[in-house]
Structure formats: structure tokens, C-alpha cells
Design a protein around this motif. Structure first.
Motif, PDB file in Angstrom:
ATOM      1  N   ASP A 188       1.015  11.364   9.580  1.00 42.53           N
ATOM      2  CA  ASP A 188       0.134  12.535   9.684  1.00 42.53           C
ATOM      3  C   ASP A 188      -0.930  12.633   8.603  1.00 42.53           C
ATOM      4  O   ASP A 188      -1.970  13.245   8.806  1.00 42.53           O
ATOM      5  CB  ASP A 188       0.986  13.817   9.673  1.00 42.53           C
ATOM      6  CG  ASP A 188       1.827  13.917   8.405  1.00 42.53           C
ATOM      7  OD1 ASP A 188       2.632  13.000   8.179  1.00 42.53           O
ATOM      8  OD2 ASP A 188       1.645  14.876   7.635  1.00 42.53           O
ATOM      9  N   ASN A 189      -0.675  12.011   7.427  1.00 44.26           N
ATOM     10  CA  ASN A 189      -1.591  12.193   6.301  1.00 44.26           C
ATOM     11  C   ASN A 189      -1.588  10.940   5.424  1.00 44.26           C
ATOM     12  O   ASN A 189      -0.557  10.548   4.913  1.00 44.26           O
ATOM     13  CB  ASN A 189      -1.115  13.422   5.500  1.00 44.26           C
ATOM     14  CG  ASN A 189      -2.000  13.729   4.303  1.00 44.26           C
ATOM     15  OD1 ASN A 189      -2.728  12.863   3.793  1.00 44.26           O
ATOM     16  ND2 ASN A 189      -1.942  14.958   3.852  1.00 44.26           N
ATOM     17  N   PRO A 190      -2.767  10.305   5.241  1.00 50.20           N
ATOM     18  CA  PRO A 190      -2.830   9.043   4.493  1.00 50.20           C
ATOM     19  C   PRO A 190      -2.450   9.176   3.013  1.00 50.20           C
ATOM     20  O   PRO A 190      -2.198   8.163   2.356  1.00 50.20           O
ATOM     21  CB  PRO A 190      -4.294   8.604   4.641  1.00 50.20           C
ATOM     22  CG  PRO A 190      -5.038   9.837   4.985  1.00 50.20           C
ATOM     23  CD  PRO A 190      -4.091  10.716   5.740  1.00 50.20           C
ATOM     24  N   ASP A 191      -2.424  10.402   2.490  1.00 49.39           N
ATOM     25  CA  ASP A 191      -2.103  10.594   1.074  1.00 49.39           C
ATOM     26  C   ASP A 191      -0.674  11.070   0.842  1.00 49.39           C
ATOM     27  O   ASP A 191      -0.285  11.353  -0.297  1.00 49.39           O
ATOM     28  CB  ASP A 191      -3.068  11.611   0.448  1.00 49.39           C
ATOM     29  CG  ASP A 191      -4.477  11.048   0.350  1.00 49.39           C
ATOM     30  OD1 ASP A 191      -4.611   9.802   0.291  1.00 49.39           O
ATOM     31  OD2 ASP A 191      -5.429  11.846   0.357  1.00 49.39           O
ATOM     32  N   ARG A 192       0.079  11.173   1.918  1.00 49.41           N
ATOM     33  CA  ARG A 192       1.433  11.702   1.795  1.00 49.41           C
ATOM     34  C   ARG A 192       2.451  10.560   1.753  1.00 49.41           C
ATOM     35  O   ARG A 192       2.279   9.555   2.436  1.00 49.41           O
ATOM     36  CB  ARG A 192       1.697  12.622   2.989  1.00 49.41           C
ATOM     37  CG  ARG A 192       2.860  13.528   2.825  1.00 49.41           C
ATOM     38  CD  ARG A 192       2.807  14.638   3.887  1.00 49.41           C
ATOM     39  NE  ARG A 192       4.157  15.145   4.053  1.00 49.41           N
ATOM     40  CZ  ARG A 192       4.866  15.023   5.159  1.00 49.41           C
ATOM     41  NH1 ARG A 192       4.351  14.454   6.231  1.00 49.41           N
ATOM     42  NH2 ARG A 192       6.084  15.490   5.204  1.00 49.41           N
ATOM     43  N   ARG A 193       3.465  10.716   0.936  1.00 52.36           N
ATOM     44  CA  ARG A 193       4.543   9.722   0.867  1.00 52.36           C
ATOM     45  C   ARG A 193       5.875  10.450   0.785  1.00 52.36           C
ATOM     46  O   ARG A 193       6.003  11.430   0.027  1.00 52.36           O
ATOM     47  CB  ARG A 193       4.430   8.860  -0.399  1.00 52.36           C
ATOM     48  CG  ARG A 193       3.141   8.074  -0.542  1.00 52.36           C
ATOM     49  CD  ARG A 193       3.034   6.926   0.440  1.00 52.36           C
ATOM     50  NE  ARG A 193       1.848   6.107   0.192  1.00 52.36           N
ATOM     51  CZ  ARG A 193       0.637   6.337   0.679  1.00 52.36           C
ATOM     52  NH1 ARG A 193       0.432   7.381   1.475  1.00 52.36           N
ATOM     53  NH2 ARG A 193      -0.372   5.534   0.396  1.00 52.36           N
ATOM     54  N   ILE A 194       6.847   9.942   1.516  1.00 58.70           N
ATOM     55  CA  ILE A 194       8.220  10.423   1.339  1.00 58.70           C
ATOM     56  C   ILE A 194       8.842   9.500   0.293  1.00 58.70           C
ATOM     57  O   ILE A 194       8.817   8.279   0.445  1.00 58.70           O
ATOM     58  CB  ILE A 194       9.022  10.349   2.658  1.00 58.70           C
ATOM     59  CG1 ILE A 194       8.324  11.135   3.773  1.00 58.70           C
ATOM     60  CG2 ILE A 194      10.458  10.846   2.438  1.00 58.70           C
ATOM     61  CD1 ILE A 194       8.149  12.608   3.498  1.00 58.70           C
ATOM     62  N   GLY A 217       0.791  -1.227   0.000  1.00 55.01           N
ATOM     63  CA  GLY A 217       0.000   0.000   0.000  1.00 55.01           C
ATOM     64  C   GLY A 217       0.827   1.283   0.000  1.00 55.01           C
ATOM     65  O   GLY A 217       0.285   2.384   0.047  1.00 55.01           O
ATOM     66  N   ALA A 218       2.140   1.133  -0.069  1.00 59.78           N
ATOM     67  CA  ALA A 218       3.005   2.325  -0.047  1.00 59.78           C
ATOM     68  C   ALA A 218       2.846   3.150  -1.331  1.00 59.78           C
ATOM     69  O   ALA A 218       2.994   4.370  -1.315  1.00 59.78           O
ATOM     70  CB  ALA A 218       4.462   1.918   0.133  1.00 59.78           C
ATOM     71  N   ILE A 268      18.030   1.869 -10.425  1.00 65.23           N
ATOM     72  CA  ILE A 268      17.534   3.047  -9.705  1.00 65.23           C
ATOM     73  C   ILE A 268      16.544   2.536  -8.667  1.00 65.23           C
ATOM     74  O   ILE A 268      15.585   1.833  -8.998  1.00 65.23           O
ATOM     75  CB  ILE A 268      16.835   4.028 -10.669  1.00 65.23           C
ATOM     76  CG1 ILE A 268      17.834   4.533 -11.716  1.00 65.23           C
ATOM     77  CG2 ILE A 268      16.212   5.190  -9.903  1.00 65.23           C
ATOM     78  CD1 ILE A 268      17.187   5.357 -12.829  1.00 65.23           C
ATOM     79  N   LYS A 269      16.802   2.859  -7.418  1.00 61.02           N
ATOM     80  CA  LYS A 269      15.959   2.336  -6.347  1.00 61.02           C
ATOM     81  C   LYS A 269      15.071   3.448  -5.792  1.00 61.02           C
ATOM     82  O   LYS A 269      15.558   4.491  -5.372  1.00 61.02           O
ATOM     83  CB  LYS A 269      16.869   1.787  -5.244  1.00 61.02           C
ATOM     84  CG  LYS A 269      16.156   1.094  -4.138  1.00 61.02           C
ATOM     85  CD  LYS A 269      17.181   0.391  -3.258  1.00 61.02           C
ATOM     86  CE  LYS A 269      16.732   0.395  -1.813  1.00 61.02           C
ATOM     87  NZ  LYS A 269      17.780  -0.116  -0.917  1.00 61.02           N
ATOM     88  N   ILE A 270      13.783   3.192  -5.829  1.00 64.22           N
ATOM     89  CA  ILE A 270      12.821   4.205  -5.375  1.00 64.22           C
ATOM     90  C   ILE A 270      12.039   3.672  -4.196  1.00 64.22           C
ATOM     91  O   ILE A 270      11.342   2.660  -4.296  1.00 64.22           O
ATOM     92  CB  ILE A 270      11.867   4.577  -6.530  1.00 64.22           C
ATOM     93  CG1 ILE A 270      12.700   5.104  -7.704  1.00 64.22           C
ATOM     94  CG2 ILE A 270      10.829   5.603  -6.068  1.00 64.22           C
ATOM     95  CD1 ILE A 270      11.904   5.314  -8.964  1.00 64.22           C
ATOM     96  N   GLU A 271      12.157   4.368  -3.086  1.00 64.01           N
ATOM     97  CA  GLU A 271      11.458   3.922  -1.879  1.00 64.01           C
ATOM     98  C   GLU A 271      10.314   4.871  -1.553  1.00 64.01           C
ATOM     99  O   GLU A 271      10.466   6.091  -1.585  1.00 64.01           O
ATOM    100  CB  GLU A 271      12.445   3.868  -0.714  1.00 64.01           C
ATOM    101  CG  GLU A 271      11.833   3.283   0.529  1.00 64.01           C
ATOM    102  CD  GLU A 271      12.818   3.206   1.692  1.00 64.01           C
ATOM    103  OE1 GLU A 271      12.436   2.706   2.752  1.00 64.01           O
ATOM    104  OE2 GLU A 271      13.975   3.658   1.525  1.00 64.01           O
ATOM    105  N   LEU A 272       9.144   4.290  -1.271  1.00 65.46           N
ATOM    106  CA  LEU A 272       7.985   5.099  -0.893  1.00 65.46           C
ATOM    107  C   LEU A 272       7.634   4.806   0.556  1.00 65.46           C
ATOM    108  O   LEU A 272       7.478   3.648   0.936  1.00 65.46           O
ATOM    109  CB  LEU A 272       6.794   4.779  -1.796  1.00 65.46           C
ATOM    110  CG  LEU A 272       6.991   5.121  -3.274  1.00 65.46           C
ATOM    111  CD1 LEU A 272       7.128   3.859  -4.092  1.00 65.46           C
ATOM    112  CD2 LEU A 272       5.821   5.955  -3.794  1.00 65.46           C
ATOM    113  N   LYS A 273       7.505   5.862   1.322  1.00 66.35           N
ATOM    114  CA  LYS A 273       7.202   5.688   2.748  1.00 66.35           C
ATOM    115  C   LYS A 273       6.024   6.559   3.160  1.00 66.35           C
ATOM    116  O   LYS A 273       6.079   7.774   3.054  1.00 66.35           O
ATOM    117  CB  LYS A 273       8.433   6.117   3.563  1.00 66.35           C
ATOM    118  CG  LYS A 273       9.235   4.990   4.165  1.00 66.35           C
ATOM    119  CD  LYS A 273       9.972   5.502   5.411  1.00 66.35           C
ATOM    120  CE  LYS A 273      10.433   4.337   6.253  1.00 66.35           C
ATOM    121  NZ  LYS A 273      11.703   3.802   5.782  1.00 66.35           N
TER     122      LYS A 273
END
Ligand code: ADP
Ligand code: MG
Length: 166
Positions: free
Chosen positions: A138-144, A44-45, A129-134
Motif C-alpha cells: 500500500d505504501n512504498p515508505d512503509r515497512r513491517i 531494497g527492504a 537478534i534477527k530483524i526482518e524488514l518487509k
């Protein structure tokens, strides 16, 4: 080795599913095959969401769904490019997929996207290329979004960064 594959990092923030797809689409427009992109993050990331944008940016209008059961989906573009989307969620032993992923990586006209690469990570090239989503609490729609990339992609990443500002 002269630092040819020095890992560099760029971090950005996504505020929505559409925002992630927009970023990924831009990336797909900037990257020409052959390339390998590894997507990292919990269930779900947003890995498949990101893959959807990448495929669109590469020039396909196909619906991108999770290959969780088929293990791989292939999108053939009119340019002759083949996008291989692998997803090895809960796959303990890659078996024949090991050969499939190697063939895809070695194919000059293929663009490889892989989710849950743990069991095949040793097969991935140094240029991956490695892409990490975290997600954030605080916010269900936000990802680092953290992108680890070899130095040679610096220009592409700089252009991506630029596209975030405008
Ligand atoms: P994964 O492949 O990592 O398991 P999916 O891409 O299938 O994840 O699902 C991510 C879910 O999170 C989707 O329902 C998507 O709409 C939602 N979502 C919400 N915000 C974001 C965001 N900023 N980036 C990506 N997905 C997001
Ligand atoms: Mg997925």
C-alpha cells in the motif's frame, strides 16, 4: 537449556527511511557489544538503512554504505568497539569470509551486523537478534519490522517499544 534462548517476537511498523533509522539508532544505543544482528529482507527492504541507524546508535558518525562488493566494512569507534558490517548478497560460497565472521563473533569488542546471512547462518550464535524488514503493497515508505530475539533481550526490546510510543 532452561529457555535461555527462547525466541520472542516483537513487531513494529516503520513509516519512512528516517523512522527505520531512528528505531535502529535507539537499538544501537541500548545494545552493548558483543552482539550479532542479522538483517533479513529482499533487496531494497531497508537492511542497509537499518544498519546505518545501528552504527550511529553505537556511536559512529561514519557514512554507512552497502558492503555488497567488499563483503565487509568495519567501523572503529573511539570506545574501542568495532562494528563489522557484512553483506553476503549472491555469495554462494563464503570461503575465507567464514573465518572472518567467526573471528568477529568471538571478539568481545565487536558488534556484528550481517545482511544475506544464508550461507553462514549455521555460524551465527543462538543469541543472534534477527530483524526482518518487509515492504507493504500500500505504501512504498512503509515497512513491517519483525524482531526475533532471545529472552535475555526482553528489557532492551521493551525500551525500544516504549521509545516508539513517545
Ligand atoms: P537493502 O539493504 O535491504 O537492500 P537499502 O537500505 O539499501 O535496502 O534500501 C532501502 C531503500 O528503501 C532506501 O532507498 C530507503 O530510503 C527506502 N525506504 C523507504 N522507506 C523505508 C523504510 N520505512 N525503512 C527503510 N528504508 C526505506
Ligand atoms: Mg543492503
Amino acid at each position: 537449556m532452561q529457555g535461555m534462548n527462547t525466541a520472542m517476537i516483537w513487531q513494529t511498523e516503520s513509516i519512512s527511511s528516517e523512522d527505520s533509522q531512528k528505531l535502529a539508532q535507539k537499538m544501537g544505543e541500548l545494545l552493548k557489544p558483543p552482539k550479532v544482528v542479522e538483517l533479513v529482507g529482499d533487496l531494497g527492504a531497508g537492511k542497509t538503512t537499518f544498519a546505518r541507524g545501528l552504527v550511529k546508535g553505537l556511536g559512529s558518525d561514519s557514512d554507512v554504505s552497502s558492503p555488497s562488493f567488499s563483503l565487509s566494512n568495519i567501523y572503529r569507534l573511539s570506545s574501542g568497539v568495532e562494528v563489522h558490517h557484512f553483506d553476503f548478497y549472491r555469495l554462494e560460497e563464503p570461503g575465507v569470509m567464514r573465518q572472518q565472521i567467526l573471528e568477529a563473533i568471538e571478539d568481545e569488542k565487536s558488534f556484528v551486523i550481517i545482511e544475506w546471512a544464508d550461507t553462514v547462518r549455521n555460524l551465527l550464535p543462538k543469541s543472534t537478534i534477527k530483524i526482518e524488514l518487509k515492504p507493504t503493497i500500500d505504501n512504498p515508505d512503509r515497512r513491517i519490522i519483525t524482531i526475533n530475539y532471545p529472552e535475555k533481550f526482553h528489557n532492551v526490546i521493551a525500551q525500544l517499544e516504549q521509545s516508539r510510543l513517545s
